[in-house]
Structure formats: structure tokens, C-alpha cells
Design a protein around this motif. Sequence first.
Motif, short mmCIF file in Angstrom:
data_model
loop_
_atom_site.label_atom_id
_atom_site.label_comp_id
_atom_site.label_asym_id
_atom_site.label_seq_id
_atom_site.Cartn_x
_atom_site.Cartn_y
_atom_site.Cartn_z
N LYS A 69 105.57 -7.63 9.62
CA LYS A 69 104.73 -6.78 8.75
C LYS A 69 103.66 -7.62 8.05
CE LYS A 69 104.81 -3.37 5.03
NZ LYS A 69 103.66 -3.94 4.34
N GLU A 70 104.03 -8.82 7.65
CA GLU A 70 103.07 -9.70 6.99
C GLU A 70 101.91 -10.04 7.93
OE1 GLU A 70 103.31 -14.21 5.44
OE2 GLU A 70 104.85 -12.88 4.60
N ILE A 71 102.23 -10.28 9.19
CA ILE A 71 101.20 -10.58 10.18
C ILE A 71 100.31 -9.37 10.40
CG2 ILE A 71 100.80 -11.10 12.62
CD1 ILE A 71 103.33 -12.83 12.51
N ARG A 72 100.93 -8.19 10.55
CA ARG A 72 100.14 -6.97 10.77
C ARG A 72 99.20 -6.71 9.60
NH1 ARG A 72 105.17 -5.01 12.56
NH2 ARG A 72 105.47 -3.82 10.64
N ASP A 73 99.70 -6.92 8.39
CA ASP A 73 98.87 -6.70 7.21
C ASP A 73 97.69 -7.67 7.17
OD1 ASP A 73 100.54 -4.68 6.43
OD2 ASP A 73 101.60 -5.84 4.89
N GLU A 74 97.94 -8.91 7.56
CA GLU A 74 96.86 -9.90 7.57
C GLU A 74 95.80 -9.54 8.61
OE1 GLU A 74 96.15 -14.74 7.76
OE2 GLU A 74 98.10 -13.91 8.34
N TYR A 78 91.70 -8.60 8.13
CA TYR A 78 90.59 -9.18 8.89
C TYR A 78 89.70 -8.08 9.47
CZ TYR A 78 92.05 -14.13 9.02
OH TYR A 78 92.35 -15.44 8.70
N VAL A 79 90.34 -7.06 10.04
CA VAL A 79 89.59 -5.96 10.67
C VAL A 79 88.78 -5.19 9.62
CG1 VAL A 79 89.82 -3.75 11.87
CG2 VAL A 79 91.18 -5.72 12.61
N ILE A 80 89.38 -4.91 8.48
CA ILE A 80 88.68 -4.19 7.41
C ILE A 80 87.45 -4.98 6.95
CG2 ILE A 80 88.86 -3.44 4.99
CD1 ILE A 80 91.79 -2.67 5.62
N LYS A 81 87.62 -6.28 6.76
CA LYS A 81 86.50 -7.13 6.32
C LYS A 81 85.39 -7.13 7.36
CE LYS A 81 87.32 -11.25 4.74
NZ LYS A 81 87.92 -12.60 4.67
N ALA A 82 85.76 -7.23 8.63
CA ALA A 82 84.75 -7.27 9.69
C ALA A 82 84.02 -5.94 9.80
CB ALA A 82 85.40 -7.62 11.02
N LYS A 103 93.51 -17.82 14.75
CA LYS A 103 94.90 -17.80 14.27
C LYS A 103 95.79 -16.94 15.17
CE LYS A 103 97.44 -17.39 9.93
NZ LYS A 103 97.34 -17.09 8.47
N TYR A 104 95.24 -15.82 15.65
CA TYR A 104 96.00 -14.90 16.49
C TYR A 104 95.21 -14.62 17.77
CZ TYR A 104 98.25 -14.10 11.96
OH TYR A 104 98.88 -14.26 10.75
N PRO A 105 95.12 -15.59 18.68
CA PRO A 105 94.21 -15.48 19.83
C PRO A 105 94.56 -14.41 20.85
CG PRO A 105 95.58 -17.44 20.02
CD PRO A 105 95.81 -16.89 18.65
N GLU A 106 95.78 -13.94 20.86
CA GLU A 106 96.20 -12.97 21.87
C GLU A 106 96.42 -11.58 21.29
OE1 GLU A 106 96.25 -13.77 25.08
OE2 GLU A 106 95.58 -15.75 24.47
N ASN A 107 95.98 -11.34 20.07
CA ASN A 107 96.26 -10.05 19.43
C ASN A 107 95.32 -8.97 19.96
OD1 ASN A 107 95.71 -8.04 16.98
ND2 ASN A 107 97.80 -8.81 16.88
N ASP A 108 95.90 -7.90 20.49
CA ASP A 108 95.11 -6.84 21.11
C ASP A 108 94.20 -6.12 20.10
OD1 ASP A 108 96.38 -7.48 23.42
OD2 ASP A 108 97.45 -5.59 23.66
N ILE A 109 94.67 -5.91 18.90
CA ILE A 109 93.88 -5.20 17.89
C ILE A 109 92.63 -6.00 17.55
CG2 ILE A 109 93.85 -4.38 15.50
CD1 ILE A 109 96.83 -3.72 15.85
#
Length: 268
Positions: A69-74, A78-82, A103-109
Motif C-alpha cells: 500500500k505504501e508503494i501504491r500511495d507513492e 508521482y502520477v498526481i504531481k505529473a 525507482k519503479y522501472p517496471e510499474n505499469d501505471i
Amino acid sequence: MDISIGKSIKELRKEQHMTQEQLANLACVSFQAVSKWENGIALPDITLVPRLAQIFGVTTDELFAYNQKEIRDEIEQYVIKARKHIEYDHEKGRIILEEALQKYPENDILLNNFLYFLNYSADPDETIRIANKLINRTTASGIRYDALRFLAYAYHAKGDTESAIAALEQIPEIYFTKFSEMAFILTGKPMYEVAEKQKWLSFEILLQMMSKIAEYYEGEGEKEKAIAELERTIALISALKDEEKINELYLNYVEYFKRRINDLKDRN
């Protein structure tokens, strides 16, 4: 290997609406093995870890993380800021997402959102690379369809209309959305919230399609019809002038449509 990997696997599987059987098929193991991992009875073979990370669209470090959950929130932050820069400063939004992808190179979102900040006209090959990466591995249909859309745009920019159409043909025709259907089921504020989201999605698509109709008329040499269609788009936006969203997003549309009208009027 920490026993918490089982909890991470379970959280990631549920987050992607995947059954134990589906995960087992993708990982080439039995569903009993998946059940044992998730219940802390056994651990996945170390050679399976990269494959599991790929299935979930995370790094191996994320897979071992205890608090998903902590990762998802982070990632969401990032997405909101962008996204705050999507209208006026693509470069700034791209930098934010590039930092997140370090930091999360393979994250689909993150990869999906990154497509919105790429210039598919100037660099179609980069768009094609990322879009294909998502299409071939994501388990989220929404992300896959979005990637197919960008893939089509990039192929079109390269002049490859056949490949662009082939990409779009993989997207099913849907005459309703989740938001529109939920609006008929929910009541009170939840109904208002989904109806409001759908209203603006539908409104923007309507403006874009009217713009394409005007483009057709222009190409056919029917200047007056093109001008009339563009004037109707401005009238629609003006009809909602008291809406806060109009001031946030759609005034740029008015300026764009006015420029097109003036260009048409200036032609002989």
C-alpha cells in the motif's frame, strides 16, 4: 527469502483482480503452490522471483516489500504531481515520471502515464517501444487498451496506417463506460461523482469528434460547413461557461477553435 513475499504476492494478485489459478498459469506452477506461498506454508523458488515480478509489473525489490500500500500511495503521488503539468508543461511532467521510473522501472501505471508525456509525433519509436511493452505484459485491460491507442498514434505518425488500424482493431467497441453504468446504480453523492466524471469525459470526446468533422469538411473544400461546425464547438463550451472545469481545461479549446475559424475565413 523473507516469508513476507507471500503476503506481497497475495496483495499484488488481488490488486490486479487475478485468481490463484490465473497466476499459477502465468508462472507455470500449480495453483496449490500459489496457495502455499500466500499462506506462508512455502516460498516460491528463487528462480521464479523475476518472473513473478514481471507478471505483476514490479521490480524484485517491490515484490519483497512488505507494505504494498505504501508503494501504491507513492506511485499515485508521482502520477498526481505529473498530471498537474499535462496541459501546459509536458517536459516537467515527464521529468517527474522519469524520476518515479528510476525507482519503479517496471510499474505499469507509471509507464502508462509516461505515454501521455511522450511526443509520439516527434519520437514515435519510443512510444511504440513502451506501448508494446505494456501490451505484451499488463494484466489490466484498461492499460492495455490505452497502450494500443498510443501505439496507433505512433504508427500513424510514422505513416504506417495499416499498423495503426491493426492496433485499434484490438480495442473492443464499447457503447458504455464503468462511470455511465455506475451512475444508474448509485445514489446520492457517489452517483453525482461518477456522473460528473463521465460528463467531462463525454464532453471532451464530443469536442474532439466535432473537430474531426470540421477537418473532414475542410478537406472536402466545404469551408462554410467546417466553420459552422467549429462555431458549434465554441457555443457548446460557452453554454458551460459557469462550470469551474471550463476555466481549468477548456478555454484552450476555444482559442484553438477560434484560430482555425480565422484561418479558414482568411483563405480565398
